[in-house]
Every structure is written in structure tokens, then in C-alpha cells.
Design a protein around this motif. Structure first.
Motif, PDB file in Angstrom:
ATOM      1  N   ILE A  63       0.827  -1.203   0.000  1.00 28.74           N
ATOM      2  CA  ILE A  63       0.000   0.000   0.000  1.00 28.74           C
ATOM      3  C   ILE A  63       0.865   1.258   0.000  1.00 28.74           C
ATOM      4  CG2 ILE A  63      -0.247   0.207   2.513  1.00 28.74           C
ATOM      5  CD1 ILE A  63      -3.180   1.000   2.008  1.00 28.74           C
ATOM      6  N   VAL A  64       2.050   1.169   0.576  1.00 28.10           N
ATOM      7  CA  VAL A  64       2.982   2.297   0.555  1.00 28.10           C
ATOM      8  C   VAL A  64       3.482   2.516  -0.860  1.00 28.10           C
ATOM      9  CG1 VAL A  64       5.206   3.142   1.390  1.00 28.10           C
ATOM     10  CG2 VAL A  64       3.645   1.998   2.971  1.00 28.10           C
ATOM     11  N   GLN A  66       1.943   1.723  -3.561  1.00 25.19           N
ATOM     12  CA  GLN A  66       0.825   2.206  -4.376  1.00 25.19           C
ATOM     13  C   GLN A  66       0.693   3.728  -4.281  1.00 25.19           C
ATOM     14  OE1 GLN A  66      -2.997   0.501  -3.398  1.00 25.19           O
ATOM     15  NE2 GLN A  66      -4.119   2.094  -4.510  1.00 25.19           N
ATOM     16  N   TYR A  67       0.674   4.236  -3.061  1.00 21.76           N
ATOM     17  CA  TYR A  67       0.423   5.671  -2.911  1.00 21.76           C
ATOM     18  C   TYR A  67       1.676   6.508  -3.089  1.00 21.76           C
ATOM     19  CZ  TYR A  67      -4.293   4.468  -1.787  1.00 21.76           C
ATOM     20  OH  TYR A  67      -5.573   3.984  -1.896  1.00 21.76           O
ATOM     21  N   TYR A  74      -2.103  11.162   0.185  1.00 20.54           N
ATOM     22  CA  TYR A  74      -1.802  10.198   1.243  1.00 20.54           C
ATOM     23  C   TYR A  74      -0.306  10.020   1.482  1.00 20.54           C
ATOM     24  CZ  TYR A  74      -6.670   9.531   0.268  1.00 20.54           C
ATOM     25  OH  TYR A  74      -8.002   9.778   0.047  1.00 20.54           O
ATOM     26  N   THR A  78       1.583  10.829   5.037  1.00 18.37           N
ATOM     27  CA  THR A  78       2.449   9.843   5.679  1.00 18.37           C
ATOM     28  C   THR A  78       3.784  10.455   6.069  1.00 18.37           C
ATOM     29  OG1 THR A  78       1.402   8.060   4.425  1.00 18.37           O
ATOM     30  CG2 THR A  78       3.563   7.598   5.372  1.00 18.37           C
ATOM     31  N   SER A 230      -6.717   3.132  12.640  1.00 18.10           N
ATOM     32  CA  SER A 230      -7.594   2.236  11.885  1.00 18.10           C
ATOM     33  C   SER A 230      -8.724   1.702  12.750  1.00 18.10           C
ATOM     34  CB  SER A 230      -6.790   1.069  11.307  1.00 18.10           C
ATOM     35  OG  SER A 230      -5.849   1.515  10.361  1.00 18.10           O
ATOM     36  N   ASP A 245      -8.954   2.224   3.768  1.00 16.53           N
ATOM     37  CA  ASP A 245      -7.584   1.901   4.190  1.00 16.53           C
ATOM     38  C   ASP A 245      -6.593   3.010   3.854  1.00 16.53           C
ATOM     39  OD1 ASP A 245      -7.616   1.517   1.460  1.00 16.53           O
ATOM     40  OD2 ASP A 245      -6.718  -0.493   1.508  1.00 16.53           O
ATOM     41  N   ARG A 246      -6.823   3.740   2.756  1.00 17.60           N
ATOM     42  CA  ARG A 246      -5.876   4.779   2.377  1.00 17.60           C
ATOM     43  C   ARG A 246      -5.878   5.951   3.357  1.00 17.60           C
ATOM     44  NH1 ARG A 246      -9.880   4.905  -1.605  1.00 17.60           N
ATOM     45  NH2 ARG A 246     -11.227   6.763  -1.611  1.00 17.60           N
ATOM     46  N   VAL A 249      -2.880   5.142   5.697  1.00 18.62           N
ATOM     47  CA  VAL A 249      -1.608   4.651   5.151  1.00 18.62           C
ATOM     48  C   VAL A 249      -0.471   4.923   6.124  1.00 18.62           C
ATOM     49  CG1 VAL A 249       0.087   4.956   3.292  1.00 18.62           C
ATOM     50  CG2 VAL A 249      -2.341   4.885   2.752  1.00 18.62           C
ATOM     51  N   TYR A 250      -0.544   6.045   6.824  1.00 23.68           N
ATOM     52  CA  TYR A 250       0.534   6.407   7.749  1.00 23.68           C
ATOM     53  C   TYR A 250       0.695   5.416   8.894  1.00 23.68           C
ATOM     54  CZ  TYR A 250      -3.249   8.396  10.629  1.00 23.68           C
ATOM     55  OH  TYR A 250      -4.390   8.582  11.368  1.00 23.68           O
ATOM     56  N   TYR A 252       1.179   2.388   8.567  1.00 29.23           N
ATOM     57  CA  TYR A 252       2.184   1.424   8.154  1.00 29.23           C
ATOM     58  C   TYR A 252       3.605   1.945   8.379  1.00 29.23           C
ATOM     59  CZ  TYR A 252      -1.488  -1.437   6.217  1.00 29.23           C
ATOM     60  OH  TYR A 252      -2.601  -2.233   6.089  1.00 29.23           O
TER      61      TYR A 252
END
Length: 267
Positions: A63-64, A66-67, A74, A78, A230, A245-246, A249-250, A252
Motif C-alpha cells: 500500500i505504501v 501504491q500511494y 496520502y 504519511t 484504523s 484503508d488509504r 496509510v501512515y 504502516y
């Protein structure tokens, strides 16, 4: 809630109309900065190799990645939260007015980029509890966190008026969201157990108070950030759907689990 980010991107395109490169480069640079900050925090409490591996592990989270490639807010959020966490760590260990001011300013910046980033302050409150932080430091944190929260209120009030349009399309967490969250929670709990097994270090605040920090602090800093944002948004979404979920993201930033072959520590 994305207004500050889009204002920034308009300025980028006014200075340089670079198409997709100009759109995505800020996100790439933001994740690169966040990766460096993850490594810096891990290095402070373990060693340089642990910091290096922690940063690399964070950068490999799907996911990291991805963004890091999308022209959206996002990745900058982060990076801002990562800066907030390092500033929080430094403020606790040095307890200087400048450090608390930087912490408050970065928390505000992250929240202006996306208001749900303010949840990192609640995570930090849990960290203070887990580490049994002296009251002097807790008071300083309350002042810094309150300043960031109050400064965000005008935007928060405006956003509430628009929340039906912005968030009305969201659904409640699906069947796959909860097992994924539980899996990340289990991974984080396993990492935390190892980290709490490391040797603690003593740090003194400017007021002369001492408390255990070091490896214990790394775990106490990491786990609440991984879980709390979350969890709160998913719980709130049972009534009002606010979770995607986005938006977290932070979280993670602290999912990385890396064992240093030199000292056997985990970050």
C-alpha cells in the motif's frame, strides 16, 4: 479535507507544468522522506543496520508503494506523520520548547493535509501511558497537542458541513477489512513483544526527571500508531462510514519488523 494538498499541487503546476511527472513526483519524494524518518527513529533506539532494514521494509509494503506512485495526498500525509513521530520522540528525550513547537506544527501540517491524521495525537497519548512518562512531559504534550487541535478546528468545522458529500459514498468495513486488520494487529503485537524484550535506556528530561526509554519506547511508540487510527475509524464506521484503508496509510510507518543481526533488536 484535501484542500491544502490541492492548493499545493496547483502551485507546483503553476511553477512547472510537468504532466504526470509533476503530479506524482511529490508523492515519491514524500515516501522517500518518510522512509528516511522511519530509519532514523529505529536507529535512535537500536542501531544503524536496524534503521536501514526498517526503512527498506516500510518502503516495500504494497500500500505504501501504491500511494508513492499516485498524485494524491496520502503520501505527503504519511511523511508529515512520520515527521510528527520523530519530533515527538525528540521532544520526550530532550524536552525543549523548540521540539514541542516543531511537534505541534508537524501534527497540524499532517492534519491540514488530511484531518484523520490528527488521530496520531491519540496514539501518542497511549505511548505516554505505556512509558509512564513523567507528569512534566505529559503537560508539555497536552499543550502541544491542544495547540494543533485548536488550530485545526476551523477546517474541521468547514469539513463537517461537507462531510455528507465527501464521505456519503463510503460503505461500512467489508468482510475482508476486519481479517486484514486483525492480521496486521497480530504482526504488530509479535514485533512489540520482541521489542519490549530489549534492554531499556534511561533518558533525562530538561526538568531532570528520568524514565525508561530506548527499546521500550520504540515499541510503545510503534504499536499505538499501527492500531489506533484504523481501529477508531473502523469502529466509527459501524455508525457512520468513515473508514478507507488509504486514510490510514501512515499507520504502516510502524508495521515494519526487522531483526538486527548485530544486536538482536527489533524495530
Amino acid at each position: 479535507m484535501h484542500g491544502v494538498y490541492y492548493f499545493f499541487m496547483h502551485a507546483v503546476f503553476d511553477l512547472w507544468d510537468g504532466g504526470l511527472l509533476a503530479l506524482r513526483l511529490p508523492s515519491v519524494l514524500a515516501i522517500a522522506r518518510a522512509t528516511w524518518l522511519v530509519g532514523t527513529v529505529a536507529t535512535r533506539h537500536a542501531d544503524a543496520l536496524t534503521g536501514l532494514l526498517a526503512g527498506l521494509t516500510f518502503a516495500l509494503v504494497p500500500i505504501v508503494q501504491q500511494y508513492a506512485q499516485e498524485g494524491r495526498s496520502y503520501a505527503p500525509v504519511t511523511a508529515a506523520v512520520a515527521g510528527t513521530l520523530l519530533a515527538f520522540d525528540l521532544a520526550l528525550t530532550r524536552d525543549r520548547a523548540r521540539d514541542w513547537l516543531i511537534y505541534s506544527a508537524l501534527a497540524l501540517l499532517a492534519s491540514l493535509l488530511h484531518e484523520f491524521a490528527l488521530l496520531v495525537l491519540l496514539s501518542n497519548a497511549v505511548t505516554l501511558r505505556l512509558t509512564r512518562t513523567p507528569r512534566t512531559l505529559v503537560r508539555h504534550w497536552v499543550i502541544a497537542a491542544s495547540a494543533a487541535t485548536i488550530a485545526l478546528l476551523p477546517l474541521a468545522v468547514l469539513s463537517l458541513e461537507q462531510s455528507g458529500e465527501q464521505l456519503g459514498r463510503l460503505n461500512r468495513p467489508g468482510a475482508g477489512d476486519w481479517p486484514l486488520f486483525v492480521g496486521v494487529l497480530a504482526l504488530g503485537a509479535a514485533c512489540t513483544r520482541f521489542a519490549f524484550g530489549g534492554a531499556p535506556k534511561d533518558y533525562a528530561s530538561s526538568a531532570g526527571q528520568r524514565f525508561e526509554h530506548g527499546q521500550h519506547m520504540l515499541a510503545a511508540l510503534a504499536f499505538p500508531v499501527l492500531v489506533l487510527p484504523s481501529l477508531l475509524l473502523m469502529a466509527a464506521s459501524l455508525i457512520h462510514p468513515w473508514y478507507v484503508d488509504r486514510y490510514c496509510v501512515y499507520s504502516y510507518l510502524r508495521v515494519e519488523c526487522v531483526v538486527s543481526p548485530h544486536v538482536g533488536q527489533v524495530s
